[in-house]
Design a protein around this motif. Structure first.
Motif, PDB file in Angstrom:
ATOM      1  N   ALA A   1      -4.385  -3.878  -9.232  1.00 40.84           N
ATOM      2  CA  ALA A   1      -3.138  -3.186  -8.900  1.00 40.84           C
ATOM      3  C   ALA A   1      -2.414  -3.834  -7.741  1.00 40.84           C
ATOM      4  O   ALA A   1      -1.224  -4.062  -7.784  1.00 40.84           O
ATOM      5  N   ALA A   2      -3.089  -4.151  -6.674  1.00 40.99           N
ATOM      6  CA  ALA A   2      -2.413  -4.775  -5.537  1.00 40.99           C
ATOM      7  C   ALA A   2      -3.446  -5.406  -4.627  1.00 40.99           C
ATOM      8  O   ALA A   2      -4.435  -4.770  -4.273  1.00 40.99           O
ATOM      9  N   SER A   3      -3.228  -6.662  -4.234  1.00 42.84           N
ATOM     10  CA  SER A   3      -4.151  -7.318  -3.325  1.00 42.84           C
ATOM     11  C   SER A   3      -3.892  -6.836  -1.915  1.00 42.84           C
ATOM     12  O   SER A   3      -2.767  -6.619  -1.503  1.00 42.84           O
ATOM     13  N   GLY A   4      -4.976  -6.646  -1.152  1.00 40.14           N
ATOM     14  CA  GLY A   4      -4.829  -6.235   0.230  1.00 40.14           C
ATOM     15  C   GLY A   4      -4.630  -4.740   0.417  1.00 40.14           C
ATOM     16  O   GLY A   4      -4.438  -4.276   1.535  1.00 40.14           O
ATOM     17  N   VAL A   5      -4.660  -3.946  -0.658  1.00 42.72           N
ATOM     18  CA  VAL A   5      -4.507  -2.510  -0.568  1.00 42.72           C
ATOM     19  C   VAL A   5      -5.867  -1.868  -0.774  1.00 42.72           C
ATOM     20  O   VAL A   5      -6.536  -2.148  -1.769  1.00 42.72           O
ATOM     21  N   PRO A   6      -6.338  -1.001   0.132  1.00 39.36           N
ATOM     22  CA  PRO A   6      -7.646  -0.364  -0.035  1.00 39.36           C
ATOM     23  C   PRO A   6      -7.735   0.382  -1.352  1.00 39.36           C
ATOM     24  O   PRO A   6      -6.757   0.937  -1.850  1.00 39.36           O
ATOM     25  N   ALA A   7      -8.941   0.425  -1.927  1.00 49.31           N
ATOM     26  CA  ALA A   7      -9.133   1.073  -3.218  1.00 49.31           C
ATOM     27  C   ALA A   7      -8.787   2.553  -3.157  1.00 49.31           C
ATOM     28  O   ALA A   7      -8.362   3.138  -4.156  1.00 49.31           O
ATOM     29  N   GLU A   8      -8.979   3.162  -1.970  1.00 53.72           N
ATOM     30  CA  GLU A   8      -8.704   4.591  -1.851  1.00 53.72           C
ATOM     31  C   GLU A   8      -7.253   4.890  -1.489  1.00 53.72           C
ATOM     32  O   GLU A   8      -6.887   6.033  -1.245  1.00 53.72           O
ATOM     33  N   ALA A   9      -6.390   3.865  -1.435  1.00 55.61           N
ATOM     34  CA  ALA A   9      -4.993   4.063  -1.061  1.00 55.61           C
ATOM     35  C   ALA A   9      -4.293   4.963  -2.065  1.00 55.61           C
ATOM     36  O   ALA A   9      -4.636   5.002  -3.249  1.00 55.61           O
ATOM     37  N   SER A  10      -3.284   5.678  -1.602  1.00 53.42           N
ATOM     38  CA  SER A  10      -2.521   6.558  -2.476  1.00 53.42           C
ATOM     39  C   SER A  10      -1.703   5.745  -3.459  1.00 53.42           C
ATOM     40  O   SER A  10      -1.436   4.555  -3.245  1.00 53.42           O
ATOM     41  N   ALA A  11      -1.284   6.401  -4.553  1.00 50.35           N
ATOM     42  CA  ALA A  11      -0.447   5.723  -5.535  1.00 50.35           C
ATOM     43  C   ALA A  11       0.845   5.236  -4.909  1.00 50.35           C
ATOM     44  O   ALA A  11       1.331   4.144  -5.223  1.00 50.35           O
ATOM     45  N   GLU A  12       1.406   6.054  -3.992  1.00 51.69           N
ATOM     46  CA  GLU A  12       2.646   5.661  -3.329  1.00 51.69           C
ATOM     47  C   GLU A  12       2.462   4.380  -2.521  1.00 51.69           C
ATOM     48  O   GLU A  12       3.324   3.492  -2.549  1.00 51.69           O
ATOM     49  N   ALA A  13       1.316   4.254  -1.828  1.00 50.15           N
ATOM     50  CA  ALA A  13       1.055   3.056  -1.031  1.00 50.15           C
ATOM     51  C   ALA A  13       0.856   1.833  -1.923  1.00 50.15           C
ATOM     52  O   ALA A  13       1.328   0.734  -1.612  1.00 50.15           O
ATOM     53  N   VAL A  14       0.149   2.022  -3.035  1.00 54.51           N
ATOM     54  CA  VAL A  14      -0.080   0.913  -3.968  1.00 54.51           C
ATOM     55  C   VAL A  14       1.248   0.413  -4.535  1.00 54.51           C
ATOM     56  O   VAL A  14       1.523  -0.787  -4.576  1.00 54.51           O
ATOM     57  N   VAL A  15       2.082   1.354  -4.959  1.00 53.90           N
ATOM     58  CA  VAL A  15       3.360   0.990  -5.567  1.00 53.90           C
ATOM     59  C   VAL A  15       4.273   0.303  -4.545  1.00 53.90           C
ATOM     60  O   VAL A  15       4.950  -0.681  -4.863  1.00 53.90           O
TER      61      VAL A  15
ATOM     62  N   ALA B   1       9.153   7.341  -1.040  1.00 52.28           N
ATOM     63  CA  ALA B   1       8.169   7.074  -2.083  1.00 52.28           C
ATOM     64  C   ALA B   1       7.705   8.433  -2.595  1.00 52.28           C
ATOM     65  O   ALA B   1       6.986   9.144  -1.900  1.00 52.28           O
ATOM     66  N   ASP B   2       8.149   8.807  -3.791  1.00 50.31           N
ATOM     67  CA  ASP B   2       7.931  10.156  -4.296  1.00 50.31           C
ATOM     68  C   ASP B   2       7.094  10.127  -5.566  1.00 50.31           C
ATOM     69  O   ASP B   2       7.414   9.401  -6.516  1.00 50.31           O
ATOM     70  N   ARG B   3       6.040  10.940  -5.592  1.00 52.00           N
ATOM     71  CA  ARG B   3       5.193  11.073  -6.770  1.00 52.00           C
ATOM     72  C   ARG B   3       5.862  12.053  -7.726  1.00 52.00           C
ATOM     73  O   ARG B   3       5.947  13.257  -7.452  1.00 52.00           O
ATOM     74  N   LEU B   4       6.375  11.564  -8.844  1.00 50.42           N
ATOM     75  CA  LEU B   4       7.062  12.414  -9.813  1.00 50.42           C
ATOM     76  C   LEU B   4       6.105  13.006 -10.838  1.00 50.42           C
ATOM     77  O   LEU B   4       6.441  13.956 -11.533  1.00 50.42           O
ATOM     78  N   GLY B   5       4.935  12.464 -10.946  1.00 49.36           N
ATOM     79  CA  GLY B   5       3.930  12.927 -11.887  1.00 49.36           C
ATOM     80  C   GLY B   5       2.650  12.169 -11.637  1.00 49.36           C
ATOM     81  O   GLY B   5       2.571  11.297 -10.760  1.00 49.36           O
ATOM     82  N   GLU B   6       1.635  12.474 -12.438  1.00 48.55           N
ATOM     83  CA  GLU B   6       0.343  11.830 -12.242  1.00 48.55           C
ATOM     84  C   GLU B   6       0.432  10.317 -12.407  1.00 48.55           C
ATOM     85  O   GLU B   6      -0.279   9.568 -11.741  1.00 48.55           O
ATOM     86  N   LYS B   7       1.343   9.855 -13.278  1.00 50.55           N
ATOM     87  CA  LYS B   7       1.433   8.429 -13.583  1.00 50.55           C
ATOM     88  C   LYS B   7       2.815   7.859 -13.287  1.00 50.55           C
ATOM     89  O   LYS B   7       3.194   6.833 -13.849  1.00 50.55           O
ATOM     90  N   THR B   8       3.565   8.487 -12.380  1.00 55.57           N
ATOM     91  CA  THR B   8       4.933   8.040 -12.107  1.00 55.57           C
ATOM     92  C   THR B   8       5.234   8.141 -10.615  1.00 55.57           C
ATOM     93  O   THR B   8       4.994   9.179 -10.002  1.00 55.57           O
ATOM     94  N   VAL B   9       5.772   7.059 -10.063  1.00 58.24           N
ATOM     95  CA  VAL B   9       6.182   7.036  -8.655  1.00 58.24           C
ATOM     96  C   VAL B   9       7.584   6.443  -8.577  1.00 58.24           C
ATOM     97  O   VAL B   9       7.864   5.414  -9.198  1.00 58.24           O
ATOM     98  N   LEU B  10       8.448   7.106  -7.806  1.00 57.09           N
ATOM     99  CA  LEU B  10       9.811   6.616  -7.584  1.00 57.09           C
ATOM    100  C   LEU B  10       9.936   6.098  -6.167  1.00 57.09           C
ATOM    101  O   LEU B  10       9.688   6.833  -5.197  1.00 57.09           O
TER     102      LEU B  10
ATOM    103  N   SER C   1      13.306   2.152  -7.761  1.00 59.13           N
ATOM    104  CA  SER C   1      12.362   1.569  -8.706  1.00 59.13           C
ATOM    105  C   SER C   1      11.443   2.663  -9.228  1.00 59.13           C
ATOM    106  O   SER C   1      10.858   3.408  -8.434  1.00 59.13           O
ATOM    107  N   LEU C   2      11.313   2.740 -10.540  1.00 56.82           N
ATOM    108  CA  LEU C   2      10.423   3.707 -11.169  1.00 56.82           C
ATOM    109  C   LEU C   2       9.192   2.964 -11.680  1.00 56.82           C
ATOM    110  O   LEU C   2       9.290   2.109 -12.559  1.00 56.82           O
ATOM    111  N   TRP C   3       8.033   3.294 -11.093  1.00 54.54           N
ATOM    112  CA  TRP C   3       6.771   2.662 -11.466  1.00 54.54           C
ATOM    113  C   TRP C   3       5.945   3.652 -12.277  1.00 54.54           C
ATOM    114  O   TRP C   3       5.902   4.843 -11.966  1.00 54.54           O
TER     115      TRP C   3
END
Length: 328
Positions: free
Chosen positions: A208-222, A283-292, A308-310
């Motif tokens: 998903a992203a290099s340098g991002v901790p595995a426990e990071a939030s979806a918003e941080a990863v995106v 960075a807003d979590r719109l759903g379990e699998k969606t971040v704006l 950006s919609l991820w």
């Protein structure tokens, strides 16, 4: 009799050591490669060599399974227009991989063939077999060892009908075309696949992203992925960019132009652009699998407000939609 074969390419680094392969069964396949090439060149070469290997039986129809919609569209849709324009694209720039395309164009004459898109790395037996052999060829060039070229077509020409009966066959076509798909014929060729080109569907999934901790939030990863995508070195790496952009990616650019994943990647191949600074607004979590994500971008040309919609696609966050509006 219809000969069913998968064709695939691989490039370690894209570009980098490259391989290609086509596969009918364990007794009928071939592979090769180069010290330096791209995925697309490997895919095209696999198709070209398959036509050459079966040139002695032009009356037999080929069903070519391919996970690259760039190759399928190039051969079945775009090539006639490129030829009329002197092998130049609509913007006047030369067509990429033109030597391979010209050779394929010659091999198509008098042949009966069908292209069918299959999703790469999804467990399709023939596709996986071709992919394994293409990747092995690329790895051999990387390591400086001999490439396993395979028995070719002639070795299996006798028992091919019996061997082919054991192969997984594609689902039967019906008159009704599922939503989002198209079928067309140019007199000899038929293409069954998604109507929206997917230039780099053959690319491997990456973390998903290099340098991002595995426990990071979806918003941080995106946010990390967005920043990565804005870096020139990432945009110049079409392999990595192809992973980050969703197959159905769409952008409404700051100029008002609508971009697809295909047109975006082709543009980045010509010009990856300069550095971009990101000023995060939200960075807003719109759903379990969606971040704006919303942010302000800063370049030498000025600033723009962007969204950006991820979406989470399997284990990989991918950019599904982007829009930019320049600030006055």
């Amino acid at each position: 009799m219809t000969i069913t074969a998968a064709a695939d390419g691989s490039a370690l680094g894209n570009p980098g050591p490259a391989g290609w392969a086509w596969y009918v069964n364990d007794d009928c396949w071939r592979a090769g490669g180069w010290p330096h090439g791209t995925n697309n060149q490997g895919e095209l070469m696999a198709v070209l060599d398959l036509f050459r290997a079966t040139a002695h039986i032009p009356g037999e129809e080929l069903l070519i399974l391919c996970d690259s919609q760039y190759v399928i569209n190039a051969v079945t849709k775009w090539m006639p227009g490129w030829k009329r324009k002197g092998w130049r694209k609509a913007d006047g720039k030369p067509v990429l991989n033109v030597d391979l395309l010209k050779e394929i164009d010659q091999e198509l004459k008098g042949r009966k063939y069908t292209f069918e898109w299959v999703r790469g790395h999804a467990g399709h037996d023939l596709n996986e077999a071709a992919d394994d052999r293409a990747r092995a060829a690329a790895t051999a060039y990387q390591q400086g060892v001999a490439v396993r070229q395979g028995p070719g077509f002639g070795a299996a020409a006798g028992p091919l009908a019996d061997a082919g009966a054991k192969q997984p066959q594609p689902a039967a076509r019906t008159a009704a075309v599922p939503s989002g798909r198209q079928e067309f014929s140019d007199g000899q060729s038929v293409f069954s696949g998604f109507s929206e080109p997917d230039l780099f569907s053959e690319l491997d999934e990456e973390p998903a992203a290099s340098g991002v901790p595995a426990e990071a939030s979806a918003e941080a990863v995106v946010e990390s992925l967005e920043r990565e995508l804005l870096r020139p070195e990432t945009r110049a790496d079409l392999g990595r960019t192809g992973v980050l952009l969703h197959p159905d990616f769409t952008e409404i650019g700051s100029s008002g132009r609508i971009w697809t994943r295909d047109t975006m990647l082709m543009a980045l191949e010509d010009n990856p652009g300069g550095p971009v600074d990101l000023e995060l607004l939200g960075a807003d979590r719109l759903g379990e699998k969606t971040v704006l994500l919303t942010y302000r971008s800063h370049t030498r040309e000025g600033s723009a407000l962007r969204s950006s919609l991820w979406v989470l696609d399997g284990a990989q966050w991918r950019l599904r939609f982007h829009q930019g509006t320049p600030e006055s």
